[in-house]
Design an enzyme around this catalytic site. Structure first.
Site, PDB file in Angstrom:
ATOM      1  CG  HIS A   1      -2.153   0.884   0.973  1.00  0.00           C
ATOM      2  ND1 HIS A   1      -1.993   2.334   1.267  1.00  0.00           N
ATOM      3  CD2 HIS A   1      -3.342   0.603   0.401  1.00  0.00           C
ATOM      4  CE1 HIS A   1      -3.060   2.762   1.070  1.00  0.00           C
ATOM      5  NE2 HIS A   1      -3.886   1.922   0.398  1.00  0.00           N
TER       6      HIS A   1
ATOM      7  CG  ASP B   1      -8.736  -4.577  -2.657  1.00  0.00           C
ATOM      8  OD1 ASP B   1      -9.889  -4.624  -2.523  1.00  0.00           O
ATOM      9  OD2 ASP B   1      -8.344  -3.668  -3.434  1.00  0.00           O
TER      10      ASP B   1
HETATM   11  N1  CMC Z   1       4.553  -7.620  -4.595  1.00  0.00           N
HETATM   12  C1  CMC Z   1       5.885  -7.522  -4.844  1.00  0.00           C
HETATM   13  N2  CMC Z   1       6.500  -6.510  -4.786  1.00  0.00           N
HETATM   14  C2  CMC Z   1       5.827  -5.170  -4.362  1.00  0.00           C
HETATM   15  C3  CMC Z   1       4.411  -5.273  -4.314  1.00  0.00           C
HETATM   16  C4  CMC Z   1       3.623  -6.239  -4.451  1.00  0.00           C
HETATM   17  N3  CMC Z   1       2.383  -6.512  -4.121  1.00  0.00           N
HETATM   18  N4  CMC Z   1       4.167  -3.856  -4.117  1.00  0.00           N
HETATM   19  C5  CMC Z   1       5.396  -3.195  -4.045  1.00  0.00           C
HETATM   20  N5  CMC Z   1       6.369  -4.157  -4.460  1.00  0.00           N
HETATM   21  C6  CMC Z   1       7.625  -3.702  -4.249  1.00  0.00           C
HETATM   22  C7  CMC Z   1       7.915  -2.919  -5.755  1.00  0.00           C
HETATM   23  O1  CMC Z   1       8.427  -3.713  -6.741  1.00  0.00           O
HETATM   24  C8  CMC Z   1       8.945  -1.831  -5.172  1.00  0.00           C
HETATM   25  O2  CMC Z   1      10.164  -2.472  -5.000  1.00  0.00           O
HETATM   26  P1  CMC Z   1      11.612  -1.719  -5.383  1.00  0.00           P
HETATM   27  O3  CMC Z   1      11.492  -0.534  -4.204  1.00  0.00           O
HETATM   28  O4  CMC Z   1      12.724  -2.634  -5.009  1.00  0.00           O
HETATM   29  O5  CMC Z   1      11.257  -1.100  -6.698  1.00  0.00           O
HETATM   30  C9  CMC Z   1       8.521  -1.534  -3.629  1.00  0.00           C
HETATM   31  O6  CMC Z   1       7.791  -2.677  -3.269  1.00  0.00           O
HETATM   32  C10 CMC Z   1       7.613  -0.308  -3.408  1.00  0.00           C
HETATM   33  O7  CMC Z   1       6.425  -0.295  -4.584  1.00  0.00           O
HETATM   34  P2  CMC Z   1       6.084   0.655  -5.508  1.00  0.00           P
HETATM   35  O8  CMC Z   1       5.168   0.336  -6.704  1.00  0.00           O
HETATM   36  O9  CMC Z   1       6.936   1.848  -5.583  1.00  0.00           O
HETATM   37  O10 CMC Z   1       4.922   1.266  -4.298  1.00  0.00           O
HETATM   38  P3  CMC Z   1       3.739   2.221  -4.465  1.00  0.00           P
HETATM   39  O11 CMC Z   1       3.201   2.950  -3.171  1.00  0.00           O
HETATM   40  O12 CMC Z   1       3.834   3.089  -5.891  1.00  0.00           O
HETATM   41  O13 CMC Z   1       2.422   1.018  -4.823  1.00  0.00           O
HETATM   42  C11 CMC Z   1       0.828  -0.436  -4.738  1.00  0.00           C
HETATM   43  C12 CMC Z   1       1.455   0.697  -4.080  1.00  0.00           C
HETATM   44  C13 CMC Z   1      -0.543  -0.683  -3.926  1.00  0.00           C
HETATM   45  C14 CMC Z   1       0.443   0.161  -6.101  1.00  0.00           C
HETATM   46  C15 CMC Z   1       1.697  -1.565  -4.933  1.00  0.00           C
HETATM   47  O14 CMC Z   1       2.093  -2.115  -3.560  1.00  0.00           O
HETATM   48  C16 CMC Z   1       0.935  -2.868  -5.583  1.00  0.00           C
HETATM   49  O15 CMC Z   1       0.890  -2.677  -6.834  1.00  0.00           O
HETATM   50  N6  CMC Z   1       0.240  -3.843  -5.090  1.00  0.00           N
HETATM   51  C17 CMC Z   1      -0.654  -4.943  -5.597  1.00  0.00           C
HETATM   52  C18 CMC Z   1      -1.882  -4.326  -6.216  1.00  0.00           C
HETATM   53  C19 CMC Z   1      -2.762  -3.983  -4.884  1.00  0.00           C
HETATM   54  O16 CMC Z   1      -2.684  -4.996  -4.161  1.00  0.00           O
HETATM   55  N7  CMC Z   1      -3.531  -2.804  -5.006  1.00  0.00           N
HETATM   56  C20 CMC Z   1      -4.524  -2.411  -3.882  1.00  0.00           C
HETATM   57  C21 CMC Z   1      -4.094  -1.399  -3.039  1.00  0.00           C
HETATM   58  S1  CMC Z   1      -5.152  -1.479  -1.789  1.00  0.00           S
HETATM   59  C22 CMC Z   1      -6.908  -0.772  -2.234  1.00  0.00           C
HETATM   60  C23 CMC Z   1      -6.720   0.485  -2.844  1.00  0.00           C
HETATM   61  O17 CMC Z   1      -6.700   1.410  -2.145  1.00  0.00           O
HETATM   62  O18 CMC Z   1      -7.191   0.493  -4.097  1.00  0.00           O
END
Ligand code: CMC
Length: 431
Positions: free
Chosen positions: A308, A366
């Site tokens: 998140h 989720d």
């Molecule tokens: N699985 C594996 N690695 C992950 C994941 C994951 N689900 N989420 C983040 N990472 C890693 C990512 O690869 C990155 O690694 P590095 O620093 O080495 O590049 C690090 O963690 C930070 O990730 P980010 O994408 O920069 O973080 P963000 O804050 O931009 O993204 C997120 C947040 C929710 C989009 C992301 O965690 C994600 O894609 N999760 C899966 C999708 C998901 O479950 N979304 C629902 C969110 S809750 C409901 C809502 O509010 O909509």
């Protein structure tokens, strides 16, 4: 915004600029850069808005470090455990918990706005049968501005209120009808003797040949899913609603924009993607393979329902959702549901893995919601529409707050341009 005595100093070369710092009631201080371009001729750069507050708000507060979510100051676990969705809607919209009389009047208004203009039936029928229910929802909610033109004047407070009540009231009917159309069944009309969640379940699962008796435990679980998704501060879809609204667009158009944004797998679409992932994993012994893929930088696969932007300890909504999953599956006699077994083992193995601990990745709301919804009888394609219907009150409360904000301006970010500088056009034969 309260006057501030604290300042930050920005130094660029020989010049220094004082920037006011505002202190919120909770959360980190905020440096006010509104005058920066006028004074210093520079922009700030923050793709993804990871360090940028886009507005003042009094609705929802998240402490990502503590794993705390407050609506108007009330913790989400208390609201999910002791309140119910329509009371939380009132709280989000009007700022305080209602008195008994206020709640009764609000519930009466919502209940009496649940029907759709009959001509909207034709609008639904214009979609292909195999359309995703989210595609139908984006279209139908946008089209509400054509059917409810008498509540699109945003300068009229009464019209704003009617539009808010209409959206909260009609969204379950729209979501249920998108589902019915998608599966080729006749539309089921709302009934005023049922509560909000029971009415939605009945509109989804009753057929003319056989009514649907709503189980109170399932209705309570549905209501809790609505409550847990009701608002979540300035997330992508809420910011989309605010940006659309900043141009003066009507409320139905703004909420349609929010629904479109929610659809993506990184946001509301994650619940569908998570269940599909659990299905693909299939059995507990395959979990290590998927964890390895999630950690592999060369593989775009991510653990859906994990991570998140704001929560870096735990998502308080996920805790309630996990309890609810256990209750619902026990009620339905499917505690040995294979997806629940895979989900629990996956959560355990991921949390023990240093990659997820270091990056502070935890199950989000989720991760378990799809398991409950599937057990209730919903196909995965309905998960995101249910999120959209739950979040409508959050979007509309934030929209209402923005319209009442004297500092509101059209949202218009700037950019760090990296393209060609001015060059002369050449005729095609000279290129
Ligand atoms: N699985 C594996 N690695 C992950 C994941 C994951 N689900 N989420 C983040 N990472 C890693 C990512 O690869 C990155 O690694 P590095 O620093 O080495 O590049 C690090 O963690 C930070 O990730 P980010 O994408 O920069 O973080 P963000 O804050 O931009 O993204 C997120 C947040 C929710 C989009 C992301 O965690 C994600 O894609 N999760 C899966 C999708 C998901 O479950 N979304 C629902 C969110 S809750 C409901 C809502 O509010 O909509």
């Amino acid at each position: 915004m309260a006057d501030t005595k604290k300042h930050a100093t920005l130094t660029i070369g020989d010049d220094s600029y004082e920037l006011p710092i505002h202190s919120p009631t909770a959360g980190p201080d905020v440096i006010d850069i509104r005058a920066l371009y006028g004074k210093a001729g520079v922009f700030t750069y923050d793709p993804g808005f990871t360090s940028t507050a886009s507005c003042d708000s009094t609705i929802t507060f998240i402490d990502g470090g503590k794993g705390e979510l407050l609506h108007r100051g009330y913790p989400i676990d208390q609201l999910a455990g002791q309140s119910h969705y329509l009371e939380v809607c009132y709280l989000l919209l009007y700022g305080e918990l209602p008195s008994a009389a206020q709640l009764e009047a609000f519930e009466f208004s919502i209940t009496h706005h649940t029907m759709l203009h009959e001509q909207m039936v034709n609008f639904f029928r214009g979609f292909r049968r195999d359309a995703h229910p989210m595609a139908i929802m984006v279209g139908v909610v946008g089209a509400m501005s054509a059917f409810y033109h008498d509540s699109t004047d945003i300068s009229d407070e009464r019209q704003r209120e009617v539009a808010s009540h209409r959206l909260i009231a009609k969204m379950p009917t729209i979501a249920a009808w998108a589902f019915k159309y998608h599966i080729g069944q006749p539309f089921v009309y709302p009934r005023n003797d049922l509560d909000y969640a029971s009415n939605f379940l009945r509109m989804c699962f009753a057929v003319p040949a056989e009514d649907y008796d709503v189980n109170p435990i399932l209705s309570r679980a549905m209501d809790r899913i609505f409550t847990l998704h009701a608002d979540h501060e300035q997330n992508a879809s809420t910011s989309t609603v605010r940006l659309a609204s900043s141009s003066g667009a009507n409320p139905f158009a703004c909420i349609a924009a929010g629904i479109a944004c929610l659809w993506g797998p990184a946001h509301g679409g994650a619940n569908q993607a998570c269940l599909e992932m659990l299905e693909e994993i299939g059995t507990v012994d395959r979990i290590p393979e998927f964890i390895a893929r999630a950690k592999d930088k060369n593989d775009p696969f991510r653990l859906m329902g994990f991570g998140h932007r704001v929560y870096k300890n735990h998502d308080p909504r996920a805790t309630v959702m996990k309890q609810s999953a256990d209750e619902v599956l026990e009620l339905l006699g499917v505690e040995d549901n294979p997806k629940l077994q895979v989900a629990k083992a996956l959560e355990k193995q991921a949390l023990e893995d240093p990659y997820f601990a270091e990056k502070k990745l935890f199950p989000n709301v989720d991760f378990y919601s799809g398991i409950i919804l599937e057990a209730m009888g919903f196909p995965t394609s309905m998960f995101t529409p249910i999120f959209a219907l739950s979040r409508t009150v959050g979007w509309i409360s934030q929209w209402k707050e923005q319209l009442g904000d004297p500092q509101m301006k059209i949202g218009r970010p700037r950019q760090l341009y990296q393209g060609e500088t001015a060059r002369d056009y050449q005729d095609i034969e000279d290129r």
